[in-house]
Write an enzyme that holds these catalytic residues in place. Structure first.
Site, mmCIF file in Angstrom:
data_model
loop_
_atom_site.group_PDB
_atom_site.id
_atom_site.type_symbol
_atom_site.label_atom_id
_atom_site.label_comp_id
_atom_site.label_asym_id
_atom_site.label_seq_id
_atom_site.Cartn_x
_atom_site.Cartn_y
_atom_site.Cartn_z
ATOM 1 N N ARG A 179 2.167 -5.017 5.997
ATOM 2 C CA ARG A 179 1.425 -3.984 5.262
ATOM 3 C C ARG A 179 2.250 -2.711 5.280
ATOM 4 N NH1 ARG A 179 -4.782 -2.616 4.353
ATOM 5 N NH2 ARG A 179 -4.496 -0.714 3.179
ATOM 6 N N ASP A 202 0.825 -1.204 0.000
ATOM 7 C CA ASP A 202 0.000 0.000 0.000
ATOM 8 C C ASP A 202 0.864 1.260 0.000
ATOM 9 O OD1 ASP A 202 -2.414 1.308 -0.062
ATOM 10 O OD2 ASP A 202 -2.682 1.313 2.110
ATOM 11 N N GLY A 203 0.335 2.330 -0.584
ATOM 12 C CA GLY A 203 1.013 3.625 -0.515
ATOM 13 C C GLY A 203 1.545 4.155 -1.833
ATOM 14 N N ARG A 230 -12.290 2.391 -7.983
ATOM 15 C CA ARG A 230 -11.455 3.579 -8.269
ATOM 16 C C ARG A 230 -11.817 4.146 -9.651
ATOM 17 N NH1 ARG A 230 -5.533 2.681 -5.524
ATOM 18 N NH2 ARG A 230 -6.334 1.902 -3.537
ATOM 19 N N HIS A 261 2.120 3.711 -9.173
ATOM 20 C CA HIS A 261 1.939 2.280 -9.455
ATOM 21 C C HIS A 261 3.111 1.746 -10.286
ATOM 22 C CE1 HIS A 261 -1.831 2.488 -7.503
ATOM 23 N NE2 HIS A 261 -2.457 3.179 -8.441
ATOM 24 N N TRP A 295 2.780 8.048 -2.519
ATOM 25 C CA TRP A 295 4.167 8.230 -2.963
ATOM 26 C C TRP A 295 4.205 9.192 -4.147
ATOM 27 C CZ3 TRP A 295 7.005 7.681 -7.378
ATOM 28 C CH2 TRP A 295 8.394 7.599 -7.244
ATOM 29 N N SER A 301 -7.387 -5.359 -5.322
ATOM 30 C CA SER A 301 -8.484 -5.948 -4.545
ATOM 31 C C SER A 301 -9.793 -5.825 -5.310
ATOM 32 C CB SER A 301 -8.602 -5.248 -3.187
ATOM 33 O OG SER A 301 -9.281 -4.012 -3.332
ATOM 34 N N ASN A 313 -10.979 -2.455 -5.363
ATOM 35 C CA ASN A 313 -10.255 -1.472 -6.181
ATOM 36 C C ASN A 313 -10.962 -1.182 -7.514
ATOM 37 O OD1 ASN A 313 -6.978 -2.644 -5.074
ATOM 38 N ND2 ASN A 313 -8.200 -0.950 -4.280
HETATM 39 C C1 IPE Z 1 -5.381 -2.716 -0.285
HETATM 40 O O1 IPE Z 1 -5.081 -1.364 -0.401
HETATM 41 C C2 IPE Z 1 -5.351 -3.368 -1.636
HETATM 42 C C3 IPE Z 1 -4.033 -3.486 -2.248
HETATM 43 C C4 IPE Z 1 -2.892 -3.139 -1.730
HETATM 44 C C5 IPE Z 1 -4.034 -4.095 -3.555
HETATM 45 P P1 IPE Z 1 -6.230 -0.259 -0.493
HETATM 46 O O2 IPE Z 1 -5.533 1.040 -0.566
HETATM 47 O O3 IPE Z 1 -7.161 -0.613 -1.584
HETATM 48 O O4 IPE Z 1 -6.980 -0.469 0.906
HETATM 49 P P2 IPE Z 1 -7.805 0.553 1.789
HETATM 50 O O5 IPE Z 1 -8.821 1.193 0.896
HETATM 51 O O6 IPE Z 1 -6.840 1.559 2.338
HETATM 52 O O7 IPE Z 1 -8.397 -0.291 2.884
HETATM 53 C C1 IPE Z 2 -1.593 0.341 -3.353
HETATM 54 O O1 IPE Z 2 -1.399 1.695 -3.372
HETATM 55 C C2 IPE Z 2 -1.856 -0.232 -4.714
HETATM 56 C C3 IPE Z 2 -3.252 -0.633 -4.910
HETATM 57 C C4 IPE Z 2 -4.207 -0.579 -4.024
HETATM 58 C C5 IPE Z 2 -3.599 -1.138 -6.215
HETATM 59 P P1 IPE Z 2 -2.606 2.724 -3.322
HETATM 60 O O2 IPE Z 2 -2.997 3.057 -4.722
HETATM 61 O O3 IPE Z 2 -3.718 2.230 -2.456
HETATM 62 O O4 IPE Z 2 -1.888 3.950 -2.650
HETATM 63 P P2 IPE Z 2 -2.474 4.921 -1.547
HETATM 64 O O5 IPE Z 2 -2.927 4.075 -0.387
HETATM 65 O O6 IPE Z 2 -3.622 5.655 -2.179
HETATM 66 O O7 IPE Z 2 -1.322 5.798 -1.183
HETATM 67 MG MG MG Z 3 -4.129 2.407 -0.478
#
Ligand code: IPE
Ligand code: IPE
Ligand code: MG
Length: 235
Positions: free
Chosen positions: A178, A14-15, A65, A31, A19, A59, A62
């Site tokens: 995580r 995550d993140g 989005r 990404h 970033w 997920s 996701n």
């Molecule tokens: C979890 O991250 C899914 C992945 C890392 C693929 P999310 O960013 O989607 O989760 P939430 O929304 O913070 O719970």
């Molecule tokens: C994790 O990073 C990748 C996926 C969930 C696909 P995020 O896209 O959730 O990044 P943040 O949490 O918004 O920073």
């Molecule tokens: Mg996230």
């Protein structure tokens, strides 16, 4: 470590978005950087003796989005499989994508099947990538297929693996990492993490690095896993 010596690490990567945002870049740039980190962490994991590595890449939630972000994520996953399969083959890493396949673009499904087929004989490490994954959906679907009485936990796990398209023997998660600072599971491996050690780090996924992996493994080495029992020396 699991009973059979199958050390299983799962990572919620995550993140990426934060970033990128911190650098004034679009989320998709995060990404792209995240995918580069996947390659590094996969190689570091194999070197560290991890036998099963499960990465949360996309997920089921996701899908909610904005569609340009969803499209770029799915394209990136397809590119990752196309470019990394040969490298995995060289390193004897078996690729296995877990999650639903009925909602993925046909090209991505073909890439998944191709990567799985080419690396099916690899034995050094299983690399499971979770795409369109929802633990709750998997458990519900396995329960629906079970529908007969007296099913054992072991047989239920077999069904769950079947629902997930998971290769045999992945086993329970020993260590769940995580990145990104949140402390939640986000519908990831709920059954498999029943006795997982949890490790949360503020590091954003593109910054995690081999050092981040080793910090998590060192932390894990200091944990006392009791599985509901008492430790021998205190019994
Ligand atoms: C979890 O991250 C899914 C992945 C890392 C693929 P999310 O960013 O989607 O989760 P939430 O929304 O913070 O719970
Ligand atoms: C994790 O990073 C990748 C996926 C969930 C696909 P995020 O896209 O959730 O990044 P943040 O949490 O918004 O920073
Ligand atoms: Mg996230």
């Amino acid at each position: 470590m699991s009973a059979a010596g199958n050390f299983h690490v799962a990572i919620i990567m995550d993140g990426n978005g934060r970033w990128a945002q911190r650098r004034g870049l679009p989320r998709s740039a995060g990404h792209v950087q995240g995918a580069k980190m996947v390659r590094r962490v996969v190689e570091a994991s194999a070197r560290a003796g991890i036998r099963t590595l499960t990465l949360y890449a996309f997920s089921a939630d996701n899908w909610g989005r904005p569609s340009p972000e969803v499209d770029s994520l799915l394209r990136l996953l397809q590119c990752y499989l196309a470019s990394e399969t040969r490298r995995c083959l060289r390193n004897s890493v078996r690729i296995n994508v877990i999650g639903r396949r009925d909602r993925l673009p046909a090209g991505l499904v073909r890439a998944i099947e191709h990567s799985e087929l080419l690396t099916a004989h690899c034995t050094r490490m299983r690399l499971r990538i979770a795409i369109d994954y929802s633990s709750k959906h998997s458990i519900l679907e396995a329960a629906r297929r079970a529908s007969c009485n007296g099913l054992s936990a072991q047989n239920f796990e077999t069904l769950l693996a079947e629902v997930d398209h998971s290769v045999a023997g992945a086993g329970p998660v020993d260590l769940l990492i995580r990145t990104g600072g949140e402390q939640r599971l986000s519908d990831f491996l709920l059954w498999d993490c029943a006795y997982a050690e949890l490790y949360f780090t503020e590091a954003l996924w593109p910054d995690f690095g081999e050092a981040g992996l080793h910090a998590a493994l060192d932390d894990f080495a200091g944990r006392n896993r009791r599985f509901g029992k008492v430790l021998a020396e205190t019994a």
